[in-house]
Enzyme design. Structure first.
Site, short mmCIF file in Angstrom:
data_model
loop_
_atom_site.label_atom_id
_atom_site.label_comp_id
_atom_site.label_asym_id
_atom_site.label_seq_id
_atom_site.Cartn_x
_atom_site.Cartn_y
_atom_site.Cartn_z
N LYS A 90 1.28 -1.24 -0.14
CA LYS A 90 -0.25 0.40 0.03
C LYS A 90 1.24 1.66 0.01
CE LYS A 90 -3.73 2.02 0.19
NZ LYS A 90 -3.37 2.61 -1.07
N LYS A 126 5.63 1.86 -3.03
CA LYS A 126 5.23 3.37 -4.12
C LYS A 126 6.18 3.14 -4.85
CE LYS A 126 4.95 6.96 -2.06
NZ LYS A 126 4.20 7.81 -0.75
N GLY A 165 -2.03 8.41 -4.25
CA GLY A 165 -1.48 9.22 -4.57
C GLY A 165 -0.77 9.81 -3.56
N ASP A 166 0.28 10.89 -4.67
CA ASP A 166 1.47 10.81 -3.59
C ASP A 166 1.26 12.88 -4.63
OD1 ASP A 166 3.65 11.14 -1.94
OD2 ASP A 166 4.77 11.67 -3.98
N THR A 209 -4.51 13.80 5.53
CA THR A 209 -2.72 13.72 5.66
C THR A 209 -2.99 15.60 5.75
OG1 THR A 209 -2.45 12.69 3.22
CG2 THR A 209 0.22 13.57 4.44
N ASN A 241 -1.93 19.51 -2.11
CA ASN A 241 -2.55 18.60 -0.94
C ASN A 241 -2.50 18.26 0.36
OD1 ASN A 241 -3.68 15.85 0.46
ND2 ASN A 241 -5.06 16.50 -0.62
N SER A 384 -7.00 6.05 3.88
CA SER A 384 -6.93 5.32 2.22
C SER A 384 -7.25 3.41 3.05
CB SER A 384 -5.41 4.85 1.92
OG SER A 384 -5.47 6.05 1.04
P1 NDP Z 1 0.56 18.21 -4.30
O1 NDP Z 1 1.69 17.50 -5.93
O2 NDP Z 1 -0.34 17.57 -4.02
O3 NDP Z 1 1.77 19.12 -3.86
C1 NDP Z 1 3.42 19.13 -3.84
C2 NDP Z 1 3.68 20.93 -3.07
O4 NDP Z 1 4.98 20.79 -3.46
C3 NDP Z 1 3.37 21.59 -4.13
O5 NDP Z 1 3.02 22.82 -4.02
C4 NDP Z 1 4.68 21.76 -5.13
O6 NDP Z 1 5.18 22.83 -5.98
C5 NDP Z 1 5.92 21.30 -3.85
N1 NDP Z 1 6.89 20.51 -4.04
C6 NDP Z 1 6.85 19.41 -5.01
N2 NDP Z 1 8.45 18.84 -5.40
C7 NDP Z 1 8.96 20.21 -4.96
C8 NDP Z 1 10.63 20.34 -4.85
N3 NDP Z 1 10.92 19.67 -6.04
N4 NDP Z 1 10.53 21.78 -4.39
C9 NDP Z 1 10.31 22.82 -3.79
N5 NDP Z 1 8.43 22.29 -3.74
C10 NDP Z 1 7.70 21.59 -4.67
O7 NDP Z 1 1.35 16.54 -3.48
P2 NDP Z 1 0.80 16.32 -1.61
O8 NDP Z 1 0.50 17.99 -0.83
O9 NDP Z 1 0.19 15.19 -1.90
O10 NDP Z 1 2.69 15.69 -1.00
C11 NDP Z 1 3.35 16.36 -0.21
C12 NDP Z 1 4.29 15.96 0.17
O11 NDP Z 1 3.43 14.76 1.23
C13 NDP Z 1 5.29 14.62 -0.72
O12 NDP Z 1 6.40 14.62 0.49
C14 NDP Z 1 4.47 13.48 -0.24
O13 NDP Z 1 5.41 12.07 -0.80
C15 NDP Z 1 3.35 13.63 0.76
N6 NDP Z 1 2.41 12.57 1.54
C16 NDP Z 1 1.90 12.51 1.18
C17 NDP Z 1 0.20 11.84 1.11
C18 NDP Z 1 -0.61 12.58 -0.12
O14 NDP Z 1 -1.99 11.73 0.86
N7 NDP Z 1 -1.44 12.78 -0.39
C19 NDP Z 1 0.00 11.92 2.35
C20 NDP Z 1 1.40 11.78 2.94
C21 NDP Z 1 2.53 12.39 2.51
P3 NDP Z 1 4.49 23.22 -7.22
O15 NDP Z 1 3.29 23.79 -7.25
O16 NDP Z 1 5.40 24.30 -7.66
O17 NDP Z 1 5.15 21.82 -8.24
O1 2IT Z 2 2.97 8.95 1.71
C1 2IT Z 2 2.10 8.53 1.82
O2 2IT Z 2 1.45 7.50 2.77
C2 2IT Z 2 1.21 8.49 1.04
N1 2IT Z 2 1.78 9.08 -0.61
C3 2IT Z 2 -0.40 8.42 0.68
C4 2IT Z 2 -0.63 6.58 0.68
C5 2IT Z 2 -1.56 5.78 0.60
O3 2IT Z 2 -1.76 4.92 -0.06
O4 2IT Z 2 -2.60 6.61 1.19
#
Ligand code: NDP
Ligand code: 2IT
Length: 451
Positions: A90, A126, A165-166, A209, A241, A384
């Site tokens: 997952k 992943k 998603g991620d 998250t 997100n 999830s």
């Molecule tokens: P999104 O794609 O929704 O947003 C990512 C954000 O981070 C955007 O604002 C983006 O900027 C910025 N970003 C991405 N890459 C870079 C970089 N190299 N340098 C600077 N800024 C960057 O992703 P999420 O919000 O879903 O994910 C954010 C983090 O949270 C990640 O580390 C992800 O692994 C983690 N995460 C996500 C979960 C989820 O449920 N979605 C769960 C747990 C962890 P721009 O708009 O300019 O691209």
């Molecule tokens: O990093 C994370 O925990 C996620 N991107 C969410 C993983 C999931 O299966 O909901």
């Protein structure tokens, strides 16, 4: 040589350029679990570390699709099925040009321990692609997702591997991926999470998250006998997100989130950021944060290149609590020093591994309450799993039910991590607490399942 140094030596050859983030994640865990390895030699006898750091399999495939000019485009797709000792693989899918095997191994490895900490029956995995969604039309996103699923569907299933998603993958992408899976297999099943609500998504998965990281922080501050977040200035990085829903929950509880960032720059709005505008810019229009100051000229926009190399403008803003929610290694030792000098009380990781190892050491040695990603951002994967439960039983839970269960889960994780740290002689160190508790749970299952 300490037990941690001896263990790390075994994996040194894997510290190649592409693998450096994976090695970083692994090294932290090995240092943390040294007291556990010393307290019981079964983990060494059963070669748990050697087995845990190698994924069960890495699937790598070609993704060929047609862009809007009908030119053929080629990308690489991956799924790292890391460990299924506790349940089916997952974890999310990341679409970003930086994606490679090393990044997905680091994320998959973290996911194993994170998922274990939730106490839910889910293993770790992943996946993703080096596809860049930026600037692509909706049809191009749809065509890419369909091409990606044409290969991925062979390896996933609701009892095998359930992606979500991620970065770069939200409800829209999951919708297209789900549609293609259904067309190929004729099977309507919970094979992906983070689906839109109308075809089986859980209420609150988009918020989970970000809300979860705030719930975790509230509990950590209570345990550590610090002031609550009510009325406090908070800094947040990211504008996706996780960041936007962390900001939303901070407002709900009376905190004042004053910043957000994207890959191009930082917004600092001392009165508190305008969340409806941010949602419009980032979730609907998908444009740069620079647009924010058109509506709020009194706010500050600091482009990335305007800040000295090695640090980031967002961590130079005075705050009570900081929430890195963008990406890995976005908070350096320079940033940690700035936060500490400015009196930060807590740092909670919404992103995966956003703080560098030196930054983490600085926080811990200055007694900053530090909530590590694999514990603090587990709310997303927890909801999830709630989505998987709802799909399997053909039911839907209310927003309130999911929210109550999410909050309980985050509080449970926080208490368990704090207690584990105390039991292993490192009270207040949530990094070691999370790594030991997560590792022990997976390791004990691996031992019980044989080789
Ligand atoms: P999104 O794609 O929704 O947003 C990512 C954000 O981070 C955007 O604002 C983006 O900027 C910025 N970003 C991405 N890459 C870079 C970089 N190299 N340098 C600077 N800024 C960057 O992703 P999420 O919000 O879903 O994910 C954010 C983090 O949270 C990640 O580390 C992800 O692994 C983690 N995460 C996500 C979960 C989820 O449920 N979605 C769960 C747990 C962890 P721009 O708009 O300019 O691209
Ligand atoms: O990093 C994370 O925990 C996620 N991107 C969410 C993983 C999931 O299966 O909901």
């Amino acid at each position: 040589m300490t037990i941690a140094e001896r263990e790390i030596k075994k994996f040194e050859q894997s510290n190649c350029a592409e693998n450096h983030v994976f090695y970083q994640a692994m090294e932290e865990v090995i240092y943390s679990i040294a007291p556990l390895l010393e307290s019981d030699d079964k983990y060494t006898r059963y070669a748990i570390l050697e087995r845990l750091v190698v994924p069960d399999r890495i699937i790598k495939f070609k993704v060929t699709w047609l862009d809007d000019t009908n030119a053929i485009q080629v990308n690489t797709g991956f799924r790292v099925q890391f460990n299924n000792a506790l349940g089916p693989y997952k974890g999310g899918l990341r679409f970003h040009p930086s994606v490679n095997e090393g990044i997905l191994k680091f994320l998959g490895f973290e996911q194993i321990l994170k998922n274990a900490l939730t106490g839910l029956p889910i293993g770790g995995g992943k996946g993703g692609s080096d596809f860049d969604p930026k600037g692509k039309s909706d049809f191009e996103i749809m065509k890419f997702c369909a091409a990606f699923m044409k290969e991925l569907h062979k390896y996933i299933g609701p009892r095998i591997d359930i992606p979500a998603g991620d970065i770069g993958v939200g409800g829209r992408e999951i919708g297209y991926l789900f549609g293609e899976y259904k067309r190929i297999t004729s099977s309507y099943e919970g094979v992906l999470t983070g689906k839109p609500f109308m075809f089986g998504g859980s209420l609150m998965r988009p918020e989970a998250t970000g809300y979860g990281v705030v719930y975790f922080t509230e509990k950590m501050l209570e345990i550590e006998e610090k002031d609550s977040l009510d009325g406090k200035i908070c800094t947040v990085s990211g504008a996706g997100n996780v960041a936007l829903h962390a900001i939303e929950k901070l407002y709900h509880i009376g905190a004042i989130p004053v910043s957000c960032t994207d890959s191009k720059g930082t917004i600092y709005d001392a009165r508190g950021v305008d969340l409806p505008l941010l949602k419009e810019l980032k979730l609907e229009k998908r444009v740069s944060l620079q647009e924010y100051i058109k509506a709020h000229p009194e706010a500050e926009y600091i482009p990335v290149e305007a800040y000295p190399e090695g640090g980031h403008a967002v961590w130079d803003i005075q705050c009570y609590a900081a929430f890195p929610c963008a990406t890995q290694n976005e908070l350096t030792d320079v940033d940690a020093q700035n936060l500490i000098v400015n009196g930060v009380v807590s740092v909670s990781e919404g992103a995966n591994m956003p703080s560098t190892p030196k930054a983490i050491n600085d926080f811990l040695s200055h007694k900053v309450c530090f909530a590590p990603a694999k514990a603090a951002n587990a709310g997303g994967v927890a909801v999830s799993e709630f989505e998987m439960s709802q799909n399997a039983s053909m039911t839907r839970w209310s927003f309130e039910k999911v929210d109550i269960k999410l909050k309980e889960t985050m509080q449970q994780i926080c208490k368990r991590v704090a207690l584990t740290a105390q039991d292993y002689g490192v009270k207040g160190n949530y990094v070691d607490g999370a790594n030991i508790a997560g590792f022990k749970q997976v390791a004990d299952a691996m031992i019980a399942e044989g080789i």
